[in-house]
Enzyme design. Structure first.
Site, PDB file in Angstrom:
ATOM      1  N   ASP A 204      -9.638  -7.743  -3.478  1.00  0.00           N
ATOM      2  CA  ASP A 204      -8.372  -7.124  -3.874  1.00  0.00           C
ATOM      3  C   ASP A 204      -7.729  -7.993  -4.950  1.00  0.00           C
ATOM      4  O   ASP A 204      -8.321  -8.980  -5.387  1.00  0.00           O
ATOM      5  CB  ASP A 204      -7.446  -6.988  -2.652  1.00  0.00           C
ATOM      6  CG  ASP A 204      -6.926  -8.329  -2.143  1.00  0.00           C
ATOM      7  OD1 ASP A 204      -7.346  -9.384  -2.661  1.00  0.00           O
ATOM      8  OD2 ASP A 204      -6.098  -8.330  -1.225  1.00  0.00           O
ATOM      9  N   ASP A 206      -3.967  -9.973  -5.634  1.00  0.00           N
ATOM     10  CA  ASP A 206      -2.733 -10.369  -4.949  1.00  0.00           C
ATOM     11  C   ASP A 206      -1.685 -10.849  -5.953  1.00  0.00           C
ATOM     12  O   ASP A 206      -1.987 -11.695  -6.804  1.00  0.00           O
ATOM     13  CB  ASP A 206      -3.021 -11.516  -3.966  1.00  0.00           C
ATOM     14  CG  ASP A 206      -4.162 -11.197  -3.009  1.00  0.00           C
ATOM     15  OD1 ASP A 206      -3.942 -10.409  -2.082  1.00  0.00           O
ATOM     16  OD2 ASP A 206      -5.288 -11.715  -3.211  1.00  0.00           O
ATOM     17  N   ASP A 295      -2.282  -6.135  -3.400  1.00  0.00           N
ATOM     18  CA  ASP A 295      -1.186  -6.589  -2.534  1.00  0.00           C
ATOM     19  C   ASP A 295      -0.064  -7.140  -3.406  1.00  0.00           C
ATOM     20  O   ASP A 295      -0.309  -7.984  -4.270  1.00  0.00           O
ATOM     21  CB  ASP A 295      -1.649  -7.735  -1.606  1.00  0.00           C
ATOM     22  CG  ASP A 295      -2.588  -7.239  -0.509  1.00  0.00           C
ATOM     23  OD1 ASP A 295      -2.568  -6.037  -0.205  1.00  0.00           O
ATOM     24  OD2 ASP A 295      -3.337  -8.078   0.034  1.00  0.00           O
TER      25      ASP A 295
HETATM   26  P1  GTP Z   1     -10.511 -12.037  -1.803  1.00  0.00           P
HETATM   27  O1  GTP Z   1      -9.337 -11.118  -1.939  1.00  0.00           O
HETATM   28  O2  GTP Z   1     -11.512 -11.526  -0.835  1.00  0.00           O
HETATM   29  O3  GTP Z   1     -11.102 -12.395  -3.104  1.00  0.00           O
HETATM   30  O4  GTP Z   1     -10.003 -13.419  -1.177  1.00  0.00           O
HETATM   31  P2  GTP Z   1      -8.532 -13.951  -1.031  1.00  0.00           P
HETATM   32  O5  GTP Z   1      -8.608 -15.395  -0.772  1.00  0.00           O
HETATM   33  O6  GTP Z   1      -7.682 -13.496  -2.168  1.00  0.00           O
HETATM   34  O7  GTP Z   1      -8.068 -13.258   0.320  1.00  0.00           O
HETATM   35  P3  GTP Z   1      -6.834 -12.313   0.672  1.00  0.00           P
HETATM   36  O8  GTP Z   1      -6.492 -11.393  -0.438  1.00  0.00           O
HETATM   37  O9  GTP Z   1      -7.172 -11.680   1.974  1.00  0.00           O
HETATM   38  O10 GTP Z   1      -5.627 -13.283   0.952  1.00  0.00           O
HETATM   39  C1  GTP Z   1      -5.115 -14.175  -0.012  1.00  0.00           C
HETATM   40  C2  GTP Z   1      -4.400 -15.287   0.669  1.00  0.00           C
HETATM   41  O11 GTP Z   1      -3.216 -14.819   1.264  1.00  0.00           O
HETATM   42  C3  GTP Z   1      -5.220 -15.936   1.790  1.00  0.00           C
HETATM   43  O12 GTP Z   1      -5.033 -17.317   1.750  1.00  0.00           O
HETATM   44  C4  GTP Z   1      -4.617 -15.407   3.055  1.00  0.00           C
HETATM   45  O13 GTP Z   1      -4.659 -16.378   4.082  1.00  0.00           O
HETATM   46  C5  GTP Z   1      -3.192 -15.148   2.624  1.00  0.00           C
HETATM   47  N1  GTP Z   1      -2.635 -14.024   3.347  1.00  0.00           N
HETATM   48  C6  GTP Z   1      -3.167 -12.798   3.512  1.00  0.00           C
HETATM   49  N2  GTP Z   1      -2.363 -12.046   4.266  1.00  0.00           N
HETATM   50  C7  GTP Z   1      -1.313 -12.809   4.563  1.00  0.00           C
HETATM   51  C8  GTP Z   1      -0.116 -12.616   5.305  1.00  0.00           C
HETATM   52  O14 GTP Z   1       0.133 -11.570   5.873  1.00  0.00           O
HETATM   53  N3  GTP Z   1       0.757 -13.652   5.337  1.00  0.00           N
HETATM   54  C9  GTP Z   1       0.522 -14.829   4.710  1.00  0.00           C
HETATM   55  N4  GTP Z   1       1.420 -15.798   4.775  1.00  0.00           N
HETATM   56  N5  GTP Z   1      -0.594 -15.051   4.035  1.00  0.00           N
HETATM   57  C10 GTP Z   1      -1.482 -14.062   3.968  1.00  0.00           C
HETATM   58 MN    MN Z   2      -7.253 -11.429  -2.435  1.00  0.00          MN
HETATM   59 MN    MN Z   3      -4.889  -9.731  -0.276  1.00  0.00          MN
END
Ligand code: GTP
Ligand code: MN
Ligand code: MN
Length: 371
Positions: A204, A206, A295
């Site tokens: 995704d 972020d 997100d």
């Molecule tokens: P990919 O999207 O798979 O490339 O990996 P990513 O590391 O970007 O994972 P992800 O998008 O799932 O999450 C990004 C970061 O945000 C990670 O460190 C998660 O632990 C953190 N994260 C995800 N959801 C939440 C949440 O609801 N609250 C908080 N505080 N952190 C979150």
């Molecule tokens: Mn991500």
């Molecule tokens: Mn995410």
């Protein structure tokens, strides 16, 4: 401790936040195996095992050279008996039979396929699996009642399981920026998550959104999503309101890693200029757009450093930062704040560097947080 000529004794912290973990490393044959076992444990709702295998893999990611013999592991933290056995099998036989059996197992494959649907977690997948549903086709045939998120997941299954590229992330960043600036000039948008750690692809994209004058960001998210919706740029959106008010003990309760920010889980409809070429137009088969998970999190300016640190990841890095804070420093860290439990006070920070300093840790830049 006695050193032999070919033995390297490592000094490596047991917490991921004490180590530099680059994206590219020297031990992928081992980490791929351990991470598959971690994933399988996660799919079996075995959190302890999941984290143990992730920790072991993470330690190997931080090594400056490939592991060539078991002696190379001497002095390394977080390598349990089970992980060592897997590594030994790979060193001796070029592979691990346990890993191969897991990879081939019906349950692993089914759970992976089902949780690969946006909106489907381990619990739901497990229930469906017990009812004989093993993949997307079975699910469609079963004609179950799905929630809106899951319907989106089924509809765009192929797109959402394609990695998002860095170029796509940048394009979406420009779109989000345009929307945000149209509604609140002066607001700031930061790309976070895996792309901020230097990953070339992600599941995704972020973003954090803030405004230097705290309070101006209130009410922004529904307007931004409405702006995008009106321009046919969204396939799905779900806004979770912030929960600052309901939280009596806000903000120092890091027990859950869910935070209280206002945020939106969405699926963007990303126009692809390259896909709109003559070929796809003629065949009329593949659409000229791609569904991409996005997100967006809205953050009050005074919490920005904490939110940035909390949303950059990796997941294991975050987990260990919180554990380090609690166990080694008597502090409580989450994506909103850092609280010193002994002195009973919040520690302010306007940059990630300051948070590492408060925690008594060497600063680790985002691209070395790939634990
Ligand atoms: P990919 O999207 O798979 O490339 O990996 P990513 O590391 O970007 O994972 P992800 O998008 O799932 O999450 C990004 C970061 O945000 C990670 O460190 C998660 O632990 C953190 N994260 C995800 N959801 C939440 C949440 O609801 N609250 C908080 N505080 N952190 C979150
Ligand atoms: Mn991500
Ligand atoms: Mn995410």
């Amino acid at each position: 401790q006695r050193l032999t000529a070919c033995t390297v004794v490592h000094t490596m912290g047991a917490y991921a936040c004490q180590r530099k973990t680059p994206l590219e490393h020297h031990n992928t044959i081992f980490t791929d195996a351990l991470l598959l076992l971690a994933e399988n444990a996660e799919l079996c709702a075995n959190e302890g095992r999941n984290v143990a295998f992730k920790r072991a893999a993470s330690v190997l990611k931080a090594l400056p050279r490939p592991v060539r013999q078991m002696e190379d592991l001497q002095g390394l933290p977080c390598l349990g008996e089970h992980s060592q056995r897997v590594i030994k099998d790979i060193l001796e036989h070029g592979g691990s039979s346990e890993v191969e059996m897991t990879r081939q197992s019906e349950k692993y494959q089914a759970m992976k396929a089902l949780t690969g649907i946006f909106g489907v977690g381990v619990k739901t997948a497990e229930r469906w699996y017990r009812e004989g549903i093993q993949d997307l086709a079975d699910l469609v045939t079963a004609d179950l009642k799905l929630n809106r998120e899951q319907q989106t997941g089924v509809k765009y299954y192929d797109h959402l399981n394609m990695p998002v590229t860095e170029a796509e992330a940048r394009t979406i960043g420009q779109i989000v920026e345009k929307a945000v600036h149209a509604l609140l000039p002066g607001a700031e948008i930061t790309l976070t998550g895996g792309f901020r750690r230097g990953k070339k692809t992600g599941h995704d994209v972020d973003f954090l959104v803030t405004h230097p004058e705290e309070g101006r960001e209130e009410g922004l998210l529904p307007k931004v999503m409405g702006w995008l919706e009106a321009r046919d740029l969204l396939l799905y959106q779900k806004i979770n309101k912030n929960s600052y008010l309901e939280a009596k003990e806000w903000p120092a309760r890091p027990s859950s890693n869910m935070d209280r920010f206002e945020r939106c889980f969405s699926v963007f409809k990303l126009e692809c200029p390259w896909a709109a070429s003559e070929k796809s137009n003629q065949s009329g088969e593949s659409p000229s757009w791609k569904a991409v998970r996005v997100d967006i999190v809205v953050v009050p300016f005074s919490q920005l450093a904490f939110a940035l640190l909390g949303w950059t990841g990796s997941q294991l890095f975050e987990r260990d930062l919180r554990r380090w804070a609690a166990q080694e420093k008597g502090m409580s860290l989450n994506s909103h704040a850092l609280y010193d439990t002994k002195r009973k006070q919040y520690l302010r920070a306007s940059s990630e560097e300051e948070i590492f300093a408060h925690l008594g840790l060497e600063y680790i830049p985002p691209w070395e947080r790939n634990a």
